[in-house]
Design an enzyme around this catalytic site. Structure first.
Site, PDB file in Angstrom:
ATOM      1  N   HIS A 130       4.297   0.744 -14.859  1.00 30.87           N
ATOM      2  CA  HIS A 130       5.451  -0.251 -13.679  1.00 30.87           C
ATOM      3  C   HIS A 130       5.413  -1.760 -14.505  1.00 30.87           C
ATOM      4  O   HIS A 130       5.381  -2.563 -12.932  1.00 30.87           O
ATOM      5  CB  HIS A 130       5.291  -0.188 -12.591  1.00 30.87           C
ATOM      6  CG  HIS A 130       6.044  -0.866 -11.068  1.00 30.87           C
ATOM      7  ND1 HIS A 130       5.746   0.259  -9.863  1.00 30.87           N
ATOM      8  CD2 HIS A 130       7.252  -0.742 -10.790  1.00 30.87           C
ATOM      9  CE1 HIS A 130       7.227  -0.532  -9.734  1.00 30.87           C
ATOM     10  NE2 HIS A 130       7.703  -0.774 -10.126  1.00 30.87           N
ATOM     11  N   ARG A 149      10.800   5.065  -8.473  1.00 31.37           N
ATOM     12  CA  ARG A 149       9.466   5.237  -7.581  1.00 31.37           C
ATOM     13  C   ARG A 149       8.772   6.891  -7.999  1.00 31.37           C
ATOM     14  O   ARG A 149       9.889   7.476  -7.849  1.00 31.37           O
ATOM     15  CB  ARG A 149       9.682   5.166  -6.161  1.00 31.37           C
ATOM     16  CG  ARG A 149      10.810   3.391  -5.929  1.00 31.37           C
ATOM     17  CD  ARG A 149       9.223   2.777  -5.348  1.00 31.37           C
ATOM     18  NE  ARG A 149       9.237   0.736  -5.790  1.00 31.37           N
ATOM     19  CZ  ARG A 149       9.802   0.116  -6.558  1.00 31.37           C
ATOM     20  NH1 ARG A 149       9.987   1.023  -7.111  1.00 31.37           N
ATOM     21  NH2 ARG A 149      10.299  -0.978  -5.915  1.00 31.37           N
ATOM     22  N   GLU A 199      -0.078   3.966  -7.814  1.00 33.32           N
ATOM     23  CA  GLU A 199      -0.090   2.745  -8.677  1.00 33.32           C
ATOM     24  C   GLU A 199      -1.802   1.679  -7.784  1.00 33.32           C
ATOM     25  O   GLU A 199      -0.995   1.241  -6.995  1.00 33.32           O
ATOM     26  CB  GLU A 199       0.833   2.211  -8.711  1.00 33.32           C
ATOM     27  CG  GLU A 199       1.804   2.830  -8.767  1.00 33.32           C
ATOM     28  CD  GLU A 199       3.780   2.373  -9.257  1.00 33.32           C
ATOM     29  OE1 GLU A 199       3.891   0.543  -8.792  1.00 33.32           O
ATOM     30  OE2 GLU A 199       4.629   2.977  -9.564  1.00 33.32           O
TER      31      GLU A 199
HETATM   32  C1  GLV Z   1      10.998  -3.120  -9.179  1.00 33.40           C
HETATM   33  O1  GLV Z   1      10.305  -1.954  -9.279  1.00 33.40           O
HETATM   34  C2  GLV Z   1      11.291  -3.272  -8.334  1.00 33.40           C
HETATM   35  O2  GLV Z   1      11.791  -2.696  -7.025  1.00 33.40           O
HETATM   36  O3  GLV Z   1      12.409  -4.611  -8.312  1.00 33.40           O
END
Ligand code: GLV
Ligand code: GLV
Length: 301
Positions: free
Chosen positions: A266, A218, A247
Site C-alpha cells: 500500500h 482497495r 493489510e
Molecule cells: C490511500 O490509499 C488513500 O486512500 O489515500
C-alpha cells in the site's frame, strides 16, 4: 488557539487508547488504519464537529453515522493523483514484464544464458487498457500509458463519465465487455457496498489469458480466493496489487507463493512530496472544519 494531542508513532494507535483519547474532542485527524464508526463517534461525544482523513479513500469512515450526527468530513483527493498514477504504471510494468521475478532470477543463479522465451511478458504497445471506475486517478493513469502506444482505452462505471472520458478518448463499455476486451485492467474505483468483491470469478473467468490485473484502489474490491484461482490456473497472466485484505497481508498468504502476483504494501501515494501535501491538506481541512469555514476538500455526505 487549537489544543491538540498527537499519536506520535508510526504504529496505529491501539483502539482502546483511541476510544479514550477522542473523548470530548472537537475534531479528529486520522489515517486509513482508523475505523471511524458509531462506537468511536459515541466515545468522542457531542463536541465532535469534524473528521479529517489523510487519504483519498473513505471506506474506513461510516459516512451514514457521520452524516446523522452532522459531522463534517475532509479528505485528500487531487494532491495524490499524480503519485498514485505513477505507482500504478510502475506496478503494471513490473507485473507485465515480470521485473520482480527477473531480478530474483538474476541474483539467485537462474540466469543461465539468453533464452528465446525466458521471462517473456506482455507489452503495452497495441493493447487495450480497461479502467474499472473512471475518476481523476484513472484519467491520470491513462495519460501516462498513452505514450506506450496503447491502442484503446475502455472503462466502465455506474454511468458514463464523458467529461473525464473525453480527456483520454476512452470508450464506455459494460462490465462484461471490460473483462473480455482488456489486456490490462486497472481498478480505480472507491470501495463501497456496490464495489465490494466485484473483482471475482465472474470477472476473471471472462478475462483474456494474457490479461494483467492491477489494483491500486482497495483490497475489498477483490475476491482474493477467486484471484488466486485465476492466477494459479493461468486463467489470467498476472496481477499487481498495492492493496489487499487484510493489510498487512500475512506472509503465509497463498498469493505470496505465486510468481505472477506482485504485491506491494500500500505505497501508491508514498512520495515525500505527496505525503507532505496530504498531511497539509488534512490539517487545513481540520482547521477549516473547526472554524466552521469551507474546507479545502470536503466530502459531500
Ligand atoms: C490511500 O490509499 C488513500 O486512500 O489515500
Ligand atoms: C536483444 O538484446 C537483442 O539484441 O535482440
Amino acid at each position: 488557539t487549537v489544543q491538540f494531542e498527537m499519536w506520535d508513532s508510526d504504529e496505529p494507535v491501539p483502539r482502546l487508547e483511541l476510544l479514550k483519547k477522542v473523548k470530548g474532542c472537537d475534531g479528529i485527524l486520522c489515517v486509513l488504519t482508523e475505523k471511524i464508526d458509531a462506537q468511536l463517534l459515541e466515545a468522542a461525544g457531542p463536541n465532535l464537529k469534524v473528521v479529517s482523513t489523510m487519504s483519498v479513500g473513505f471506506d474506513h469512515l461510516s459516512l451514514d453515522e457521520l452524516k446523522k450526527r452532522g459531522i463534517r468530513v475532509g479528505y485528500t483527493p487531487d494532491v495524490l493523483t499524480d503519485c498514485v498514477a505513477e505507482l500504478t504504471v510502475a506496478l503494471l510494468l513490473a507485473t507485465s514484464r515480470r521485473l520482480i521475478e527477473a531480478t530474483h532470477e538474476a541474483k539467485t543463479g537462474g540466469w543461465g544464458t539468453w533464452r528465446t522465451l525466458w521471462l517473456c511478458g506482455h507489452e503495452l504497445a497495441n493493447s487495450t487498457v480497461g479502467i474499472l471506475g473512471l475518476g481523476r486517478i484513472g484519467v491520470a493513469i491513462a495519460e501516462r500509458l498513452k505514450p506506450f502506444k496503447v491502442k484503446k482505452f475502455i472503462y466502465t462505471d455506474v454511468a458514463p463519465r464523458p467529461e473525464l472520458a473525453n480527456m483520454i478518448e476512452a470508450e464506455y463499455v459494460s462490465f462484461d465487455e471490460l473483462a473480455k476486451q482488456s489486456d490490462f485492467l486497472a481498478v480505480c474505483c472507491a470501495l463501497t457496498q456496490e464495489t465490494h468483491g466485484i473483482c471475482n470469478w465472474n470477472l476473471f473467468s471472462k478475462m483474456k489469458k494474457n490479461a494483467i490485473f492491477i489494483n491500486t484502489s482497495r483490497g475489498g474490491v477483490v475476491n482474493q480466493e477467486d484471484l488466486y484461482e485465476a492466477l494459479s490456473t493461468g486463467l489470467i497472466a498476472g496481477a499487481g496489487l498495492d492493496v489487499t485484505t487484510p493489510e498487512p497481508l500475512p506472509t503465509h498468504h497463498p498469493l505470496f507463493t505465486l510468481k505472477n502476483c506482485v504485491i506491494l504494501p500500500h505505497i501508491a501515494s508514498a512520495s515525500y512530496t505527496t505525503r507532505n501535501a496530504m498531511s497539509a491538506l488534512a490539517a487545513n481541512n481540520l482547521l477549516a472544519g473547526l472554524r466552521g469555514e469551507p474546507m479545502p476538500k470536503e466530502l459531500k455526505l
